[in-house]
Design a protein around this motif. Structure first.
Motif, mmCIF file in Angstrom:
data_model
loop_
_atom_site.group_PDB
_atom_site.id
_atom_site.type_symbol
_atom_site.label_atom_id
_atom_site.label_comp_id
_atom_site.label_asym_id
_atom_site.label_seq_id
_atom_site.Cartn_x
_atom_site.Cartn_y
_atom_site.Cartn_z
ATOM 1 N N PRO A 1 -23.096 14.860 9.857
ATOM 2 C CA PRO A 1 -24.041 14.085 9.028
ATOM 3 C C PRO A 1 -24.992 13.260 9.894
ATOM 4 O O PRO A 1 -24.560 12.539 10.797
ATOM 5 C CB PRO A 1 -23.120 13.189 8.185
ATOM 6 C CG PRO A 1 -21.831 13.941 8.125
ATOM 7 C CD PRO A 1 -21.699 14.642 9.438
ATOM 8 N N PRO A 2 -26.294 13.347 9.636
ATOM 9 C CA PRO A 2 -27.279 12.632 10.445
ATOM 10 C C PRO A 2 -27.711 11.318 9.801
ATOM 11 O O PRO A 2 -27.406 11.039 8.636
ATOM 12 C CB PRO A 2 -28.453 13.614 10.476
ATOM 13 C CG PRO A 2 -28.410 14.223 9.102
ATOM 14 C CD PRO A 2 -26.942 14.288 8.708
ATOM 15 N N ASP A 14 -35.114 18.214 13.722
ATOM 16 C CA ASP A 14 -35.042 17.656 12.372
ATOM 17 C C ASP A 14 -34.219 16.379 12.314
ATOM 18 O O ASP A 14 -34.168 15.730 11.266
ATOM 19 C CB ASP A 14 -34.441 18.683 11.407
ATOM 20 C CG ASP A 14 -35.452 19.725 10.984
ATOM 21 O OD1 ASP A 14 -36.585 19.342 10.646
ATOM 22 O OD2 ASP A 14 -35.125 20.924 11.019
ATOM 23 N N GLY A 15 -33.533 16.034 13.414
ATOM 24 C CA GLY A 15 -32.693 14.847 13.427
ATOM 25 C C GLY A 15 -31.235 15.118 13.141
ATOM 26 O O GLY A 15 -30.433 14.186 13.059
ATOM 27 N N ASN A 16 -30.852 16.409 12.978
ATOM 28 C CA ASN A 16 -29.442 16.735 12.742
ATOM 29 C C ASN A 16 -28.618 16.474 13.995
ATOM 30 O O ASN A 16 -29.092 16.669 15.116
ATOM 31 C CB ASN A 16 -29.302 18.204 12.344
ATOM 32 C CG ASN A 16 -29.965 18.507 11.022
ATOM 33 O OD1 ASN A 16 -29.636 17.913 9.994
ATOM 34 N ND2 ASN A 16 -30.921 19.420 11.030
ATOM 35 N N TRP A 17 -27.387 16.055 13.800
ATOM 36 C CA TRP A 17 -26.452 15.870 14.905
ATOM 37 C C TRP A 17 -25.710 17.192 15.120
ATOM 38 O O TRP A 17 -25.033 17.695 14.213
ATOM 39 C CB TRP A 17 -25.456 14.760 14.598
ATOM 40 C CG TRP A 17 -26.066 13.404 14.452
ATOM 41 C CD1 TRP A 17 -27.391 13.090 14.402
ATOM 42 C CD2 TRP A 17 -25.363 12.163 14.331
ATOM 43 N NE1 TRP A 17 -27.570 11.735 14.261
ATOM 44 C CE2 TRP A 17 -26.334 11.142 14.212
ATOM 45 C CE3 TRP A 17 -24.021 11.820 14.321
ATOM 46 C CZ2 TRP A 17 -25.994 9.803 14.065
ATOM 47 C CZ3 TRP A 17 -23.671 10.491 14.175
ATOM 48 C CH2 TRP A 17 -24.646 9.495 14.062
ATOM 49 N N LEU A 18 -25.792 17.743 16.312
ATOM 50 C CA LEU A 18 -25.156 19.010 16.638
ATOM 51 C C LEU A 18 -24.129 18.802 17.741
ATOM 52 O O LEU A 18 -24.441 18.223 18.786
ATOM 53 C CB LEU A 18 -26.199 20.041 17.083
ATOM 54 C CG LEU A 18 -27.335 20.333 16.094
ATOM 55 C CD1 LEU A 18 -28.291 21.354 16.673
ATOM 56 C CD2 LEU A 18 -26.794 20.798 14.757
ATOM 57 N N HIS A 64 -32.908 18.492 1.953
ATOM 58 C CA HIS A 64 -31.618 17.866 2.231
ATOM 59 C C HIS A 64 -30.516 18.752 1.659
ATOM 60 O O HIS A 64 -30.522 19.068 0.469
ATOM 61 C CB HIS A 64 -31.507 16.483 1.563
ATOM 62 C CG HIS A 64 -32.321 15.421 2.205
ATOM 63 N ND1 HIS A 64 -31.773 14.397 2.947
ATOM 64 C CD2 HIS A 64 -33.664 15.215 2.226
ATOM 65 C CE1 HIS A 64 -32.728 13.605 3.380
ATOM 66 N NE2 HIS A 64 -33.886 14.077 2.953
ATOM 67 N N ARG A 65 -29.582 19.144 2.501
ATOM 68 C CA ARG A 65 -28.337 19.750 2.021
ATOM 69 C C ARG A 65 -27.265 18.682 2.128
ATOM 70 O O ARG A 65 -27.105 18.068 3.180
ATOM 71 C CB ARG A 65 -27.946 20.957 2.870
ATOM 72 C CG ARG A 65 -28.665 22.253 2.543
ATOM 73 C CD ARG A 65 -28.203 23.317 3.501
ATOM 74 N NE ARG A 65 -28.731 24.633 3.190
ATOM 75 C CZ ARG A 65 -28.101 25.568 2.493
ATOM 76 N NH1 ARG A 65 -26.897 25.308 2.018
ATOM 77 N NH2 ARG A 65 -28.647 26.741 2.271
ATOM 78 N N GLY A 66 -26.538 18.450 1.054
ATOM 79 C CA GLY A 66 -25.566 17.372 1.114
ATOM 80 C C GLY A 66 -24.547 17.423 0.011
ATOM 81 O O GLY A 66 -24.183 18.492 -0.483
ATOM 82 N N LEU A 98 -25.873 15.876 4.540
ATOM 83 C CA LEU A 98 -25.070 16.506 5.582
ATOM 84 C C LEU A 98 -25.924 17.303 6.561
ATOM 85 O O LEU A 98 -25.518 17.533 7.691
ATOM 86 C CB LEU A 98 -24.018 17.420 4.966
ATOM 87 C CG LEU A 98 -22.985 16.747 4.061
ATOM 88 C CD1 LEU A 98 -22.040 17.786 3.474
ATOM 89 C CD2 LEU A 98 -22.204 15.682 4.799
ATOM 90 N N ARG A 99 -27.120 17.727 6.129
ATOM 91 C CA ARG A 99 -27.988 18.505 7.016
ATOM 92 C C ARG A 99 -29.428 18.412 6.522
ATOM 93 O O ARG A 99 -29.680 18.422 5.318
ATOM 94 C CB ARG A 99 -27.552 19.973 7.055
ATOM 95 C CG ARG A 99 -28.309 20.806 8.092
ATOM 96 C CD ARG A 99 -27.903 22.262 8.033
ATOM 97 N NE ARG A 99 -28.527 22.995 9.125
ATOM 98 C CZ ARG A 99 -27.866 23.573 10.119
ATOM 99 N NH1 ARG A 99 -26.559 23.494 10.164
ATOM 100 N NH2 ARG A 99 -28.497 24.239 11.065
#
Length: 625
Positions: A227-228, A252-256, A377-379, A438-439
């Motif tokens: 989750p970002p 996009d700012g996502n945490w990987l 947003h996927r969440g 979440l993404r």
């Protein structure tokens, strides 16, 4: 004796049972009601109503009063006459609602005579305290000519603060030492219902489990999405087990998180964090410019489709696009046939097989076609109350919604056209506290494996979201390390490596960094700003280091995010300057040349070249005779 029987199917809604007596009662009486909703600190709502029934004829009086309330959880009803005499109430709770029948102890006869009484009951379905936030929902009603709704007042404890979202806006706001009073004078404005959120944030504990599998015979590196941070949420990492090989944020700012898997290996990853969701858009700590990448077309967002372009040019604004999707679902469905339908999530309603992903895709496509940057947003949609009867009991579910970029405020604004179709209030520009991202997807194309799953990551096997009133403590800490070549030379520039690790439990943004040296050694650049470091992320910076003092140690001080670390470096410095080295090299080269020339001549002597002068002719000497 004429018995007046009135029915209230949804709180404010007054209508009559269709019978000869009730039709006569409808023409014989006029009713007015004032309602006050008082919420306590636990989130329980008390409903207090004052009714006034006016006789319109001289021959009828009210003996009974009946109400059907569309809530099965009504309890502790009490009613009193204007003189304070208790009124007998018969209550019947059923799954479809609660019926109340009041029997009046006195007869009020005469044209123009008024019967006034009060009714009080508790209804826990109207409001809910979740963590530190209060959610309040009042259903709509159909106006009735025989019933006049005067004033509606909401009494909210000051501890919940000002409303973060409120629809519709009240006609008047008052305050006393204990409550905020929201007053509505117009009944028409409440006909569609009321939705309010008090409390500027909600805190959740989020537990995720991932299962990584390498089915190949070669080692692989694989990534999972965590989750970002977004303009509406901040993430505080508690643990990620086992530690990943690397952590970074994408465009996009996502945490990987990257993990290394051996051949035929499996790995279980446990993630736990505290996520704070805000009811209003927060200042973006690390704003990303909404450039052309957020206007691009892809498989699910066919921005260049002529029909969708025509519709987008007609709608033009985010508001119009949202209203189109929410208020005209049938027209929207025919136009959404142009989109590639997603799979994997539940339909929005029983009448449509479109999912929240489809509606989010539709908004993004139309917005981008109209020249408005948008992203997905996927969440998780955390349903505290069912939005429709078909959604009852669903609880948390994978959900999707959109953002559009507001050029005026330079902020991303959230939009949820799916929940906007089923809720009393608009999900435009402001969401509730139940949308967990979440993404994010806006710049990078979505991986193909996400097209057939409802969630944000195929490795995600389990998710548990629970409300907590514990606000996460912020632990701010950076670890730093400095390395440089063991051998340096005075006056020459070397590369120094500065390693920073974000040991905090949250992302650090715009990190000011200053590096200084205790002696006359030089470091360049002496200061800079790092855009962001997510928790446990490592950054390696290359700095220029130039020794200028012949000593074996140097003290380097690193100040980052208000924290100062001191590093004592030991290294070997050669004491020969670059000028001497160059001069010595020239002298040695000349000496070598001088010695090599005679030796060359001895080894390889040269023969004398033939003379090039013309030879004189020789005549024999003459003899005399």
């Amino acid at each position: 004796m004429l018995r007046l029987i009135l029915v209230v199917p949804v709180l404010f809604t007054f209508c009559l049972w269709i019978s000869p007596q009730s039709i006569l009662a409808q023409t014989a009486f006029q009713s007015r009601v004032k309602t006050t909703y008082t919420v306590d600190l636990t989130g329980l709502t008390q409903v207090h109503q004052i009714y006034t029934i006016t006789n319109l004829t001289a021959s009828a009086y009210a003996a009974h009063y009946s109400l059907d309330i569309a809530s099965p959880t009504v309890n502790r009803p009490e009613a009193y006459s204007l003189s304070g005499e208790a009124i007998v109430i018969e209550a019947l709770n059923q799954p479809s609602g609660t019926s109340l029948t009041l029997t009046f102890p006195e007869k009020t006869v005469g044209k123009g005579k008024e019967l006034t009484f009060s009714l009080t009951y508790f209804d826990p379905s109207l409001s809910q305290k979740i963590g530190s936030a209060l959610h309040l929902t009042l259903p709509g009603f159909t106006p009735d000519s025989a019933v006049q709704v005067d004033t509606t007042t909401l009494m909210i404890p000051l501890e919940f603060g000002a409303p973060v979202s409120l629809s519709p806006d009240p006609d008047q706001v008052q305050s006393d030492p204990a409550y905020t009073k929201l007053i509505y004078f117009s009944t028409d404005r409440l006909a569609a219902g009321l939705k309010a959120l008090f409390g500027d944030k909600q805190t959740y504990q989020v537990a995720l489990n991932y299962q990584l599998i390498n089915a190949t015979i070669t080692p692989v590196d694989t990534q999972i999405t965590l989750p970002p941070d977004t303009p509406n949420q901040r993430v505080y990492l508690e643990h990620l087990t086992p530690d990943p090989v690397a952590l970074h944020a994408d465009a996009d700012g996502n945490w990987l998180a990257t993990y290394h898997l051996d051949p035929r290996a499996e790995l279980l990853v446990d993630y736990l964090s505290t996520v704070v969701i805000y009811g209003s858009v927060q200042p973006d700590p690390h704003p990303r410019p909404a450039g052309q990448a957020y206007l691009a077309s892809d498989r699910f967002w066919p921005v260049d489709d002529p029909k969708l372009l025509e519709l987008a040019n007609h709608l033009q604004t985010p508001t119009a696009i949202y209203q189109y999707l929410v208020t005209q679902p049938q027209a929207a469905d025919s136009n959404l046939a142009k989109l590639v339908k997603r799979s994997g999530s539940a339909p929005v309603s029983a009448q449509s097989d479109l999912t929240s992903l489809d509606y989010a895709d539709a908004f993004i496509t139309l917005a981008r076609a109209a020249g408005i940057p948008a992203r997905l947003h996927r969440g998780y949609g955390i349903l505290t109350q069912p939005l429709t009867p078909s959604q009852a009991g669903l609880g948390p579910a994978f959900h999707a919604w959109a953002d559009y970029y507001d050029q005026v405020t330079a902020q991303w604004r959230p939009v949820d056209p799916t929940w906007g179709q089923t809720a009393a209030a608009a999900y435009f520009n402001q969401l509730d506290l139940n949308h967990l991202t979440l993404r994010l997807h806006g710049v990078n194309p979505e991986p193909s494996y996400l097209n057939q799953i409802p969630g944000p990551d195929p490795a995600l096997t389990d998710i548990n979201v629970s409300v907590t009133e514990r606000y996460p403590p912020k632990t701010t800490h950076l670890t730093t390390a400095v390395t440089l070549p063991l051998t340096t030379r005075l006056g020459l520039t070397h590369w120094l490596t500065l390693t920073l690790v974000n040991a905090s439990n949250y992302t650090l943004y715009d990190i000011p960094l200053t590096v200084s040296v205790s002696n006359r050694d030089l470091v360049h650049p002496p200061s800079q700003t790092l855009p962001a470091l997510i928790p446990s992320q490592t950054a390696n910076l290359k700095l220029q280091f130039k020794p200028s003092w012949p000593q074996p140690t140097s003290i380097i001080m690193v100040n980052a995010y208000g924290q100062t670390d001191t590093h004592l470096l030991h290294y070997y410095t050669r004491y020969v300057s670059s000028g001497l080295l160059l001069g010595g090299a020239v002298i040695l080269a000349g000496l070598a040349f001088s010695l090599a020339r005679p030796a060359w001549r001895l080894l390889f002597p040269r023969s004398s070249p033939p003379s090039t002068l013309p030879r004189q002719s020789q005549k024999p000497p003459s003899t005399s005779q």
